[in-house]
Scaffold this motif. Structure first.
Motif, PDB file in Angstrom:
ATOM      1  N   UNK A  15       0.844  -1.199   0.000  1.00  0.00           N
ATOM      2  CA  UNK A  15       0.000   0.000   0.000  1.00  0.00           C
ATOM      3  C   UNK A  15       0.875   1.244   0.000  1.00  0.00           C
ATOM      4  N   UNK A  16       0.514   2.219  -0.803  1.00  0.00           N
ATOM      5  CA  UNK A  16       1.199   3.507  -0.805  1.00  0.00           C
ATOM      6  C   UNK A  16       0.605   4.351   0.326  1.00  0.00           C
ATOM      7  N   UNK A  17       1.087   5.567   0.459  1.00  0.00           N
ATOM      8  CA  UNK A  17       0.568   6.440   1.506  1.00  0.00           C
ATOM      9  C   UNK A  17      -0.899   6.784   1.245  1.00  0.00           C
ATOM     10  N   UNK A  18      -1.574   7.229   2.269  1.00  0.00           N
ATOM     11  CA  UNK A  18      -2.999   7.535   2.198  1.00  0.00           C
ATOM     12  C   UNK A  18      -3.307   8.524   1.077  1.00  0.00           C
ATOM     13  N   UNK A  19      -4.353   8.233   0.315  1.00  0.00           N
ATOM     14  CA  UNK A  19      -4.815   9.135  -0.728  1.00  0.00           C
ATOM     15  C   UNK A  19      -4.167   8.962  -2.089  1.00  0.00           C
ATOM     16  N   UNK A  20      -3.187   8.075  -2.208  1.00  0.00           N
ATOM     17  CA  UNK A  20      -2.510   7.873  -3.489  1.00  0.00           C
ATOM     18  C   UNK A  20      -3.402   7.067  -4.427  1.00  0.00           C
ATOM     19  N   UNK A  21      -3.452   7.497  -5.699  1.00  0.00           N
ATOM     20  CA  UNK A  21      -4.224   6.794  -6.727  1.00  0.00           C
ATOM     21  C   UNK A  21      -3.296   6.403  -7.862  1.00  0.00           C
TER      22      UNK A  21
END
Length: 177
Positions: free
Chosen positions: A112-118
């Motif tokens: 998982x990337x950091x929060x909010x990454x698309x």
């Protein structure tokens, strides 16, 4: 990566770490890698995996593209996957564009990337299964997929290799200067 690219990456990594006031031990521990491996990487040695580079970027609080921006060669081949930064946006939100190639019969699991990454990807050739691990979608050339990348996700090929363009958009608030 060749020696020149590794040296460039090492110097850049060291300057990012020092600018954030982190010791080798602090960054290595936070990224889950051995201090000796981080030291070797900063000295232009070693052979970092894509996962290691991603973990370092996350712990340095920089987009992946910022960490690898000085390198203009593919980031090595890891388990049948090659990645190259094409362009890094300078606006807010931060947007990075990558070329990616996955050999046939390859599965690349991404943390998982950091929060909010698309992530948004467009398949150029081959066939590819991609997306969050429990919601993957099969793509054919010309088809696109966009998903929240702040959860584990994957890229999988079967009989055909796949080439794609991958765009990563960072959270607007977290990518502001």
């Amino acid at each position: 990566m060749d020696t020149s690219a590794l040296t460039t990456l090492g110097h850049h990594l060291q300057s990012l770490r020092q600018a954030r006031g982190l010791s080798l031990s602090q960054l290595a521990s936070a990224a889950g890698i051995a201090k000796s491996n981080l030291s070797r990487l900063e000295q232009g040695g070693g052979n970092p995996t894509l996962d290691t580079l991603w973990r370092l970027a996350v712990q340095l609080h920089v987009p992946f593209g910022t960490l690898v921006a000085p390198i203009n060669v593919p980031l090595g081949e890891e388990d049948g996957v090659q990645v190259r930064l094409i362009d890094q946006g300078q606006d807010t939100p931060q947007v990075d564009v990558y070329w990616m190639h996955c050999d046939a019969h390859t599965t690349r699991r991404a943390e998982a990337h950091t929060s909010g990454v698309r992530e948004a990807l467009t398949l150029i050739s081959g066939a590819l299964e991609a997306g969050p691990e429990d919601e993957t979608v099969w793509l054919l050339p010309g088809q696109s997929l966009c998903f929240a990348a702040d959860q584990p996700h994957l890229y999988r090929t079967h009989e055909l290799a796949a080439t794609l363009m991958l765009t990563i958009t960072y959270d607007r608030e977290k990518s502001a200067p």
